[in-house]
Motif scaffolding. Structure first.
Motif, mmCIF file in Angstrom:
data_model
loop_
_atom_site.group_PDB
_atom_site.id
_atom_site.type_symbol
_atom_site.label_atom_id
_atom_site.label_comp_id
_atom_site.label_asym_id
_atom_site.label_seq_id
_atom_site.Cartn_x
_atom_site.Cartn_y
_atom_site.Cartn_z
ATOM 1 N N GLY A 273 0.794 -1.223 0.000
ATOM 2 C CA GLY A 273 0.000 0.000 0.000
ATOM 3 C C GLY A 273 0.828 1.274 0.000
ATOM 4 O O GLY A 273 0.305 2.352 -0.273
ATOM 5 N N GLY B 209 -2.100 -2.584 -2.870
ATOM 6 C CA GLY B 209 -2.626 -2.824 -1.530
ATOM 7 C C GLY B 209 -3.874 -2.018 -1.233
ATOM 8 O O GLY B 209 -4.836 -2.519 -0.659
ATOM 9 N N PHE B 210 -3.860 -0.751 -1.637
ATOM 10 C CA PHE B 210 -4.977 0.140 -1.301
ATOM 11 C C PHE B 210 -6.316 -0.402 -1.794
ATOM 12 O O PHE B 210 -7.303 -0.436 -1.059
#
Length: 227
Positions: free
Chosen positions: A89, A94-95
């Motif tokens: 992230g 990841g986000f």
């Protein structure tokens, strides 16, 4: 609170020894590991005798795969997300999956661990009580606007940069922030050829013009003096 089904696991930014016992335990215990590059991560997993199956999950397929992974978690599978280096992230995939997991009420846990900008910031000697993390600058659209904004920033500024763009970025920083602004450049953190150079932008350009421009770079820029 939902039982944890998605773990975000930081991995070493260079030295394989920089992983926590808990991270290894989690990687061994989950059903599947989502890896940015399974070949790169394979070196780490083999080093720690982690036999958990790994699947590819990166910037070019995360939009397509996220819904599938969420559905699999809802059907009982547990996953650990890792990237090639550092914390998922942070300028890495990841986000998107975390946002969708939150929306789906899935239990998420992020383990503490390696992130490249932290050691670079701390060893720069610039104020670290307040700083701004900008990741990679835009390559084209919005780049000059961002540089103009950073020129007025009074907090320490954290940037990431690739070796083939380093000198160009330094030259532009000198143009917009002034060649006398101080900058600290760290490369190959935790590796054999780790190096940190802290000086004016002009001096740092001279250093890298006559030296090695290889590895991954973290740039810490001193904030503008408050008037």
């Amino acid at each position: 609170m939902s039982e944890t089904s998605l773990y975000l696991v930081p991995t070493p930014i260079g030295n394989l020894g920089d992983i926590t016992y808990r991270a290894v335990e989690v990687l061994k215990s989950v059903d599947k590991i989502l890896a940015e590059d399974t070949r790169t991560s394979g070196v780490l997993l083999k080093h720690y005798s982690i036999s958990t199956p790994a699947e590819s999950f990166h910037a070019f397929n995360e939009h397509k795969r996220t819904a599938q992974i969420i559905e699999r978690i809802q059907n009982g599978e547990t996953f650990a997300l890792i990237t090639d280096a550092g914390t998922p992230g942070i300028s890495d995939p990841g986000f998107l999956i975390v946002r969708e997991a939150v929306n789906a009420g899935i239990g998420i846990e992020c383990l503490p661990g390696a992130t490249a900008f932290v050691p670079a910031l701390v060893k720069s000697g610039f104020p670290s009580d307040r700083f701004v993390f900008e990741g990679f600058l835009p390559h084209k659209k919005g780049r000059q606007t961002k540089l103009k904004m950073l020129a007025e920033e009074t907090r320490s500024i954290v940037l990431y940069e690739s070796p083939h763009r380093l000198l160009k970025t330094l030259a532009q920083l000198g143009e917009f922030l002034g060649k006398e602004r101080r900058v600290s450049i760290s490369r190959e953190l935790t590796k054999k050829f780790e190096e940190t150079v802290t000086d004016t932008i002009e001096a740092v350009i001279s250093h890298f013009e006559s030296g090695t421009v290889k590895g991954e770079f973290v740039m810490i820029i001193e904030g503008k003096e408050k008037s």
